[in-house]
Design a protein around this motif. Structure first.
Motif, PDB file in Angstrom:
ATOM      1  N   SER A 101      45.198  37.502  35.331  1.00  0.00           N
ATOM      2  CA  SER A 101      44.791  36.445  34.398  1.00  0.00           C
ATOM      3  C   SER A 101      44.394  37.050  33.066  1.00  0.00           C
ATOM      4  O   SER A 101      44.688  36.499  32.007  1.00  0.00           O
ATOM      5  N   GLU A 124      43.961  27.807  38.290  1.00  0.00           N
ATOM      6  CA  GLU A 124      42.913  28.206  39.227  1.00  0.00           C
ATOM      7  C   GLU A 124      41.526  28.078  38.641  1.00  0.00           C
ATOM      8  O   GLU A 124      40.556  27.919  39.357  1.00  0.00           O
ATOM      9  N   GLU A 125      41.440  28.242  37.333  1.00  0.00           N
ATOM     10  CA  GLU A 125      40.119  28.259  36.724  1.00  0.00           C
ATOM     11  C   GLU A 125      40.015  27.156  35.685  1.00  0.00           C
ATOM     12  O   GLU A 125      41.012  26.759  35.092  1.00  0.00           O
ATOM     13  N   ASP A 171      49.368  30.210  35.736  1.00  0.00           N
ATOM     14  CA  ASP A 171      48.444  31.098  36.451  1.00  0.00           C
ATOM     15  C   ASP A 171      47.682  30.291  37.485  1.00  0.00           C
ATOM     16  O   ASP A 171      46.758  29.582  37.168  1.00  0.00           O
TER      17      ASP A 171
HETATM   18 MG    MG Z   1      43.471  35.106  38.101  1.00  0.00          MG
END
Ligand code: MG
Ligand code: TYD
Length: 458
Positions: A101, A124-125, A171
């Motif tokens: 990332s 994911e974030e 990502d």
């Molecule tokens: Mg990552």
């Protein structure tokens, strides 16, 4: 209607009508999961609206040089083969925590600061987390870097159509799902289908796409292996999260060579490029210790000097242990056999450990001699003569075979201040002696190499 199901190996994508304990393709144990079998590819194609082109004569096909975007990260550009090709799909795989990332956000930042529109899909974030990460490495405020936290591929494609960015980062692929496929996100079907839809999109629109993928922990998420044939370029990020250095390696590249590596260092402010890896890899080398040898391994077009360490100690168990870190285990076995048979070293009852410092993996056979010498050095507890680089492939008869590209390896050794270089006699013959400060010592057998390399003080 009965729903048809199929068993997919979650590691490599092998399909089977029944559950299997071990994958016949990739040999993984317990990797099969049942998924719905859904022949729906046709639908996905129509959505992207490919400009279908009929057959043309091969001779009429115009070849345009691939347009490359410089990512602004030289180590990455080199691994990509000279920059990011427009319309290409690059998979960056690696263990959780190695910095996938981080590097993809750094690339996005660099590209956007050149005015290139980038969409970073942080699946994911949250966008706040990503912002914090960007702050950490001092990302510039840019009018070209868009970010979205979304896992639904349908929506992601809508955003892409609306924003028309030149580069998209996803990502990671393992949390992306497409509603038309029934299994959950992370299954082989989802990962493969989502990646192939993104690839079609890239080809149809000329957008370059980075796909981030976690390497499988046994049986959990679908491994990037299933994607390798879909994408143009596969880069693996190596080095565990506790190591300082990270190595980016191309394992497949339709637009460049596959043996280039990029070296990075994880710091307080993200990943920093390591322009001269040899210097770093040798910086913590112990002096005045037996079992430490320096060799030069070719990594793509670059020679990298690395330290090989050997430890030999009397085994306390009934059998002797052998471990190799960064060096091929079978190759080590062979070198031990040659040392026993041709030199007469009694290594049968010794525990043997080989470690290549800095987390590098050497595949170049030219490191053989350095490994053999470091072993003998550790066993006899004799130091290797100082400031010496050792090069050569060791044959079964104990002969030293020539290696490739000696010239650049010699230059690198000289540049880093080494005084001697032990090299295969066959290589030496072909060299011109144009006033080198470095002393070249040709050798043709392992015995001779050991006599020279360990001839110094005890
Ligand atoms: Mg990552
Ligand atoms: P990350 O890029 O999230 O890894 P991945 O996406 O591959 O799972 O980051 C990995 C680690 O790097 C994380 O443990 C925190 C650390 N890190 C730094 O040390 N310095 C930094 O500037 C950043 C952004 C992360």
């Amino acid at each position: 209607m009965k729903v048809k199901t199929v068993f997919n190996c979650q590691k490599c994508g092998y399909q089977s009508p029944k559950w299997l304990g071990r994958c016949p393709d990739c040999q993984a144990w317990n990797s099969f999961a049942e998924e719905d079998y859904s022949p729906v590819e046709v639908k996905s194609r129509s959505r992207i609206n490919l400009d279908a082109q009929g057959p043309v004569l091969l001779k009429d096909v115009e070849v345009k040089d691939a347009i490359r975007l410089k990512t602004g990260i030289a180590e990455l550009d080199r691994v990509l083969g000279g920059g990011l090709v427009q319309g290409s799909v690059v998979l960056i795989g690696g263990d959780p925590g190695v910095g996938k990332s981080t590097i993809s956000l750094q690339v996005s930042n660099q590209l956007s600061s050149q005015g290139i529109d980038v969409l970073y899909v942080s699946a994911e974030e949250s966008v706040q987390q990503t912002k914090l990460r960007a702050k950490r490495f001092g990302a510039k405020e840019s009018e070209s870097l868009y970010i979205v936290n979304q896992t639904d591929l349908g929506l992601i494609i809508e955003y892409i159509k609306k924003l028309k960015p030149q580069v998209v980062v996803v990502d990671s692929i393992q949390v992306i799902f497409d509603g038309q496929f029934s299994p959950s996100a992370g299954s082989v079907t989802q990962v493969r289908e989502c990646a192939s839809i993104l690839t079609q999109l890239a080809k149809a629109t000329g957008i370059s796409v980075f796909i981030i993928g976690h390497v499988t922990k046994e049986g959990s998420l679908a491994g990037p292996r299933v994607l390798e044939h879909i994408v143009d370029t596969v880069l693996y990020f190596e080095g565990d999260r506790f190591a300082l250095y990270r190595i980016l390696r191309a394992v497949k590249n339709r637009f460049g060579s596959t043996n280039e590596i990029g070296v990075f260092q994880m710091g307080e402010k993200g990943l920093e490029e390591v322009g001269n890896p040899s210097e770093i890899f040798l910086s913590q080398r112990p002096r005045d210790v037996s079992g430490s040898a320096v060799t030069s391994a070719m990594e793509g077009s670059r020679p990298i000097l690395v330290e090989v360490q050997a430890l030999v100690s009397r085994s306390n168990f009934g059998y002797a242990r052998r471990r190799a870190q960064g060096f091929d285990f079978n190759r080590l076995g062979l070198l031990i056999a040659v040392l026993e048979k041709r030199i007469g070293l009694a290594l049968e009852t010794e525990d043997i450990f080989i470690n290549v410092a800095g987390g590098i993996k050497i595949e170049d056979p030219s490191a053989d001699l350095a490994v053999a010498v470091s072993l003998a050095s550790a066993f006899r507890d004799r130091m290797i003569i100082a400031d010496t680089v050792i090069l050569g492939e060791v044959g079964l008869a104990g002969e030293i075979r020539s290696v490739s590209q000696v010239d650049i390896r010699i230059n690198e050794a000289q540049k880093l201040g080494f005084k001697r270089l032990i090299l295969p006699a066959n290589n030496y013959k072909g060299l011109k002696n144009n006033g080198r400060e470095l002393e070249l010592i040709p050798v043709s057998s392992l015995k001779e190499s050991l006599d020279i390399a360990l001839g110094g003080k005890k």
